[in-house]
Structures are given as C-alpha cells and as structure tokens.
Design a protein around this motif. Structure first.
Motif, PDB file in Angstrom:
ATOM      1  N   ARG A   1      -3.248   2.482 -10.108  1.00 23.64           N
ATOM      2  CA  ARG A   1      -4.456   2.847  -9.357  1.00 23.64           C
ATOM      3  C   ARG A   1      -5.292   1.601  -9.054  1.00 23.64           C
TER       4      ARG A   1
ATOM      5  N   ASP B   1     -11.397   3.735   1.574  1.00 20.97           N
ATOM      6  CA  ASP B   1     -10.171   4.336   1.034  1.00 20.97           C
ATOM      7  C   ASP B   1      -9.972   3.930  -0.422  1.00 20.97           C
TER       8      ASP B   1
ATOM      9  N   LEU C   1      -5.931  -1.900  -0.914  1.00 17.48           N
ATOM     10  CA  LEU C   1      -6.702  -1.283   0.158  1.00 17.48           C
ATOM     11  C   LEU C   1      -7.948  -2.103   0.486  1.00 17.48           C
TER      12      LEU C   1
ATOM     13  N   THR D   1       1.049   3.908  -3.052  1.00 17.01           N
ATOM     14  CA  THR D   1       0.614   5.282  -2.815  1.00 17.01           C
ATOM     15  C   THR D   1       1.661   6.264  -3.301  1.00 17.01           C
TER      16      THR D   1
ATOM     17  N   GLU E   1     -10.564  10.072  -6.683  1.00 14.68           N
ATOM     18  CA  GLU E   1      -9.445  10.986  -6.919  1.00 14.68           C
ATOM     19  C   GLU E   1      -8.950  10.852  -8.363  1.00 14.68           C
TER      20      GLU E   1
ATOM     21  N   LEU F   1      -3.559  -0.316  -6.230  1.00 14.75           N
ATOM     22  CA  LEU F   1      -3.736   0.314  -4.914  1.00 14.75           C
ATOM     23  C   LEU F   1      -5.154   0.105  -4.409  1.00 14.75           C
TER      24      LEU F   1
ATOM     25  N   VAL G   1       0.822  -1.207   0.000  1.00 16.04           N
ATOM     26  CA  VAL G   1       0.000   0.000   0.000  1.00 16.04           C
ATOM     27  C   VAL G   1       0.855   1.257   0.000  1.00 16.04           C
ATOM     28  N   GLY G   2       1.851   1.315   0.880  1.00  8.41           N
ATOM     29  CA  GLY G   2       2.700   2.506   0.957  1.00  8.41           C
ATOM     30  C   GLY G   2       3.459   2.751  -0.332  1.00  8.41           C
TER      31      GLY G   2
ATOM     32  N   LEU H   1       1.791   6.168  -7.173  1.00  9.95           N
ATOM     33  CA  LEU H   1       0.635   6.804  -7.794  1.00  9.95           C
ATOM     34  C   LEU H   1       0.701   8.324  -7.647  1.00  9.95           C
ATOM     35  N   ALA H   2       1.276   8.804  -6.547  1.00  9.79           N
ATOM     36  CA  ALA H   2       1.452  10.254  -6.391  1.00  9.79           C
ATOM     37  C   ALA H   2       2.387  10.798  -7.466  1.00  9.79           C
TER      38      ALA H   2
ATOM     39  N   VAL I   1      -9.679   6.461  -3.656  1.00  8.16           N
ATOM     40  CA  VAL I   1      -8.608   6.453  -4.668  1.00  8.16           C
ATOM     41  C   VAL I   1      -9.211   6.492  -6.065  1.00  8.16           C
TER      42      VAL I   1
END
Length: 629
Positions: free
Chosen positions: A194, A209, A201, A181, A216, A197, A177-178, A184-185, A213
């Motif tokens: 995406r 969450d 999640l 994230t 977003e 992730l 997950v980390g 994807l940023a 995502v």
C-alpha cells in the motif's frame, strides 16, 4: 542427466525437463517431507505422524512401499534416497529444488542492494519471483508441509514488496502502478504494497488517488480487524497531504536484513525459538470466591501433562456459572509455568448481539497479539492456522479460548507441538475435542455463594442478616453471575437490607428485573443458549419449564410434551449437551431455577420464530474483553 524438484506451485519432479509421474497423494506428501529435509535424516516416526492423523497398523510397511516407488524416480548417482538408522535421507544437490534457488537469488539480491548495485538487485529479485507457478506445495496438506508452504509464500510476498520498492527507488513511477494495484487487490493487508502504491501514484502526479488508496486501506483494517493503519502508513499520508519533497523523490529505503552472503538458507521447517511473549489475559477478580476443588483438579491435570506435548482443558457449564472467571484465575496462577506468552481470545459463541467469531478472525487476533503485523497475515484459514502452530512450536505458551460455540470453532486455533496449555470454556460439552481433560462446572455450594454475596455487597451487611443472605443466594440459584449482579444492586443501595433484596428476588418477574443492570442481563445471557436449538427443542423446554419444580423422568416428559419417548429422549440429550438440564440420576432430570425462568419466557413455537444467527460468520472481531461469566 539432471533432475529438479519444483515446490513453488504444485509439486513436480522433472527428469531432463520431462515430467516424472509421482503417483498418489500419500507418495507426493512423502516426497514433499523428504524435500523439506533434503540431505538430513528424516525419522520414520515423523513420517508416519505427518502422513496419517490416525496411523493404521500397516503405516510403516506403507511408508516402506512408498519409499521403494520413489527410489525408481531417482535414477542418477547425485540423487539418492538412502536408509539410515532412524528413517531415510534424500541426497541431492541444493539447486535441484526451486525453493533453494529462490532463496539464493533473494539473498544475492539483498547483497547487491547493500553494495549499491540496484539494477542487478532488481534483476535477481525478478528472476526469483519468476520461479513461482502458484502457491507453494499447492494441494498438499499435512502439518509440516503446510507450515513450510506458509513461510515460503510469505518469502515470495516479501520479495515482491522488495522488488516494487527497488523499482520505485531507481525512478520507475507509472509502470509499477498497475502491478501494485493488482497485488494490493489480492493482498489488501500488506502495508508495504500500500505504501509503494501510494508513493507511485504521488510521483505520477496523482495525489488524490494516493490518498484514496490510504483511505481504502484504513477502512479495510477497521472493518476486518478493528485496527488503525500503521505509523509508517499514517506518516506517508501526512507527507502527501503536506506535499513534502520526500514523496516526490526516490526514497532511501533501508536494505532488508538477510543472512550473510554465501550462507545456505534451507527450506523453512523449524519452529520459532522459545522466548518471552505477550500477556493478553484479562484482569483477575480480587473477590474470586470458592472453586477450590475444581482448581485442584485442573492443577493436577496440568501437573500430570505429558512433557513436550500440548494439554487442553475444557470447562463447560451453563451461562453465568463462572467458566471464564475460573479459566482466567487459573491462567494467571500458571503464568510463571508458561513464560513464552499468555493469550486470550473471546469467541462469542453464545452472544445474542453478534454471531460467533470465525476461526479465521480469531487467528488474526492471536497472530497480531504475538507480533505478526496485520499486513503479514496469510489470507486463508489453513495458512493462518499453520502459521499459528509454527509460532507456538517449541514454546511454553498458555491460551484461553473463551465461550466457544463448538469443537469446529476451536480446532484451527490449537497448537500442534510444544508444551502449550489450552483452556477452553464453552456452554456446550465439547466431546469432539479428543484428548481434552473435561471439567463440567456446576453452581457454587451454598456456603461459597453466601461468601460471594458478602465479598461484593459488604461482609458486615450480609452478616447482620445471615438467614436472609442464605435465602437470597438460593433465589439466585447459587449461580455466580446472578449472585454478582444481585450483590452489586445491594452494594449500590445503602438503604436496602438483605431482606429487601430477597423480596425482589422472590417473584420471577421481579427477579428477572433485579438481575439486570445497564451492561449485564442474566436472562438475555441465558437466552443465548437457546438460539441454536431447533423449534421442537425450544418447545420442549418451554413446556417442561411450566411444570412444577423438581426432577422428572422420560415418561413424564413425553406425556407433558406429547412426544414419543424416543423423541423426548432426543430433546433431553440435546438440552443436556448444552447444559440446559441437569441429570439427577440415570433416569431423572431437572432444570436450574433460573434456566426454568428463562425457558418459561421463550416465545411460543406457534409464532414465527426469529432466525438463529448463522454459525461462525462474524464480520468484525471485537477486541474487547467481555465481562467474566
């Protein structure tokens, strides 16, 4: 003793682990070009063209000297820089280049995944991505190297996506997950990241969450490109909303398609092979009128183009003169000669309602039209431009760049190789586009202007009042857009005679109202040409437009405006470059009648002025095809 060459980051050469100093940017670019074509002959002409935009007479001797210096770096028998008939060949073992090791490991990982050896596939992919130290060929800029860097960077991202998907497949949930994230940023358009992730999640019990995502990403796609999420992403959202069992278990993800095991995958350097392509052209107008001479000139230029090289045609003229209409008509006519794709992008250079489309976003529109998924778009202008050039190389494509602001907006969109035809339309003369065939477009001849009135409003109605029709065409300044708007008004009002139209066109204020419809306003369109002029140039236009109609010279312009002759000449030069004045002779100028109307209504320069829209800073690409001008 061994040597290795590292290109997955800044270019480095290492000898038994020690860094070898390859001095000078040109020598580094030369080494990069040789590594791209390792164990293949590289022609001298190719090296010269890549190393210099405008090669000096001493280019070949300089290449010889750089080759001599590189030979001092290659000190062992396995690594040789040999001279061949056409140029040079760098001989070295395949694994001496980290990019080759990367592609080999990715290939082996895919074979392991196909065989069900998932743990080994994960290990190989992880070791492949660990080879990277930054962007490929970081800091080196020449067309072939930039194109190769774009492709290598894309392969790295694909490998990362495959790695994350495999880790989810074997049951990892919280730990990716980390990492996902953060990835994807950095790459918010990557659809696969995406989806991974959201899956991670959801499997961690964080359905809300996961849906956040998705939302977003939906907003980001809409704001950046005006697009909706992919079907796969929408399907995953629906499964999460339905709490389907599939999102809580390992997903049987199909293995990526790769080259056969044991096959060599060289550094990417070749163009995309020719083939069929999309047709994105706007519709042609069935009532297109005139322009026989201009069409013949452009077709003649196309017929005399250099085989194997792109050709650029630049059509400039005042707003509403029919640049887009002519370009689209010509593009449809030439479509059979350019079968590998016909593209159109509206650059909105002079639209008062929104700022010009920046090249970064125009390239997104073009690449997506050519089949590139939004999540695969490179992030930077340089990378997108290189990818666009690489996709067009070797293809016979046609590209219409409509309503360009200036040459800087156009250059990143131009092909580098292949028999492409580029049609650029602009209100400003694009003298900085070297090598372009320029066509200044003027208003229609009186006969063609009357014909256009008849084709839109009805030939019978116009033929019954020929003198009034000629008068109406003249009051429209023989400008195609003005003629179309006026003829549409006449067509939609069966009770009007042509004389009624003339009465409304005779007075400047009534004329401005008559040449306006719900979706088209001629005065607003012409006013857009003034938004990039400074206050002095707008004041000059306003004062001169209030003088009696007819040609004027520099002395009269200086006397009317209170400027010195040099200052007045500077203003006239800018207005001429923007097609806001005509040059009647070497020392005589005039305004088009409708431009005069527009300039006369400009705000008084003594009043606070509205800030001009910033150049090329659009936030959203409008994918609509604008009304032909």
């Amino acid at each position: 003793m061994t040597m290795e060459f590292l290109v997955l980051g800044a270019l480095e050469a290492r000898h038994d682990g020690a860094l070898v100093d390859v001095r000078g940017m040109r020598q580094q670019r030369l080494l990069a070009l040789l590594l791209l074509n390792a164990n293949r002959a590289v022609p001298m002409d190719f090296l010269v063209d890549e190393l210099w935009e405008d090669p000096p007479p001493s280019a070949r001797p300089q290449v010889h000297n750089a080759i001599r210096d590189l030979r001092r770096v290659l000190t062992t028998g396995e690594y040789r820089l040999v001279t061949v008939d056409v140029g040079y060949r760098l001989v070295l073992p395949e694994d001496a280049v980290d990019a080759h090791r990367f592609t080999r490991k990715v290939r082996e990982a895919r074979a392991a995944e196909r065989d069900g050896r998932l743990a080994e596939a994960i290990r190989l992919l992880q070791s492949a991505v660990d080879l990277w130290r930054g962007e490929a060929f970081a800091g080196l800029h020449c067309p072939a190297v930039t194109s190769a860097a774009v492709k290598l960077n894309e392969q790295r991202l694909t490998a990362l996506e495959d790695l994350m998907a495999l880790r989810l497949k074997v049951g990892e949930t919280s730990s990716p997950v980390g990492e996902l994230t953060a990835l994807l940023a950095e790459y918010p358009l990557r659809d696969s990241l995406r989806r991974s992730l959201m899956t991670a999640l959801c499997r961690s019990g964080r359905q809300a969450d996961a849906l956040a995502v998705y939302e977003e990403g939906r907003r980001f796609l809409a704001d950046e490109l005006g697009l909706e999420p992919s079907p796969a992403l929408r399907a995953l959202q629906a499964e999460i909303l339905a709490d389907a069992p599939g999102v809580h278990a390992a997903v049987d993800r199909p293995a990526p398609v790769g080259p056969p095991a044991g096959a060599r995958e060289p550094l990417p350097a070749g163009p995309r092979p020719p083939g069929g392509g999309p047709n994105c052209l706007p519709h042609d107008l069935p009532d297109f009128t005139g322009r026989a001479a201009e069409t013949a000139l452009l077709l003649d230029a196309v017929g005399r183009r250099t085989p194997g090289a792109p050709l650029m045609l630049a059509v400039d003229g005042m707003g509403g003169v029919g640049k887009t209409t002519l370009a689209v008509r010509l593009a449809h006519r030439l479509t059979p000669d350019f079968p590998d794709g016909q593209f159109f992008v509206a650059l909105d250079g002079y639209d008062e309602s929104r700022p010009p489309v920046p090249p970064l976003r125009a390239l997104a529109v073009l690449l997506c039209a050519d089949g590139v998924a939004p999540d695969l778009l490179p992030a930077t202008l340089e990378e997108r431009s290189a990818l666009w050039r690489a996709r067009l190389a070797g293809r016979r494509c046609l590209l219409v760049l409509d309503d360009a602001l200036d040459s800087a907006q156009v250059r990143p969109l131009l092909p580098g190789a292949g028999e492409a035809l580029v049609l650029v339309t602009a209100r400003r003369k694009l003298g900085a586009l070297d090598g372009a065939v320029a066509l200044p477009l003027d208003v229609l001849p009186p006969g063609d202007a009357v014909d256009l009135l008849g084709r839109v409003a009805g030939e019978g109605r116009v033929a019954r009042e020929p003198d009034r029709a000629t008068e109406a065409a003249a009051l429209c300044g023989f400008l195609p857009l003005a003629l179309r708007i006026a003829a549409t008004k006449l067509r939609d009002r069966p009770a009007w005679r042509v004389a009624d139209l003339v009465a409304r066109l005779a007075d400047p204020e009534r004329r401005a109202r008559c040449l306006r419809t719900a979706d088209r306003d001629l005065m607003a369109l012409l006013r857009g040409s003034y938004q990039y002029l400074d206050r002095a140039q707008r004041r000059f236009s306003r004062l001169m437009s209030r003088q009696p109609a007819g040609p004027f010279d520099l002395d009269r312009a200086a006397a009317v405006t209170g400027l010195s002759p040099d200052e007045a000449e500077g203003c006239l030069d800018v207005l001429f470059e923007n097609n806001l004045v005509r040059q009647e002779g070497s020392e005589l100028f005039s305004f088009h009648s409708l431009v005069r109307d527009c300039a006369r209504a400009l705000p008084d320069p003594a009043e606070p002025e509205r800030p001009a829209p910033p150049a090329v800073l659009a936030e959203v690409v409008d994918l609509r095809v604008p009304a032909a001008l």
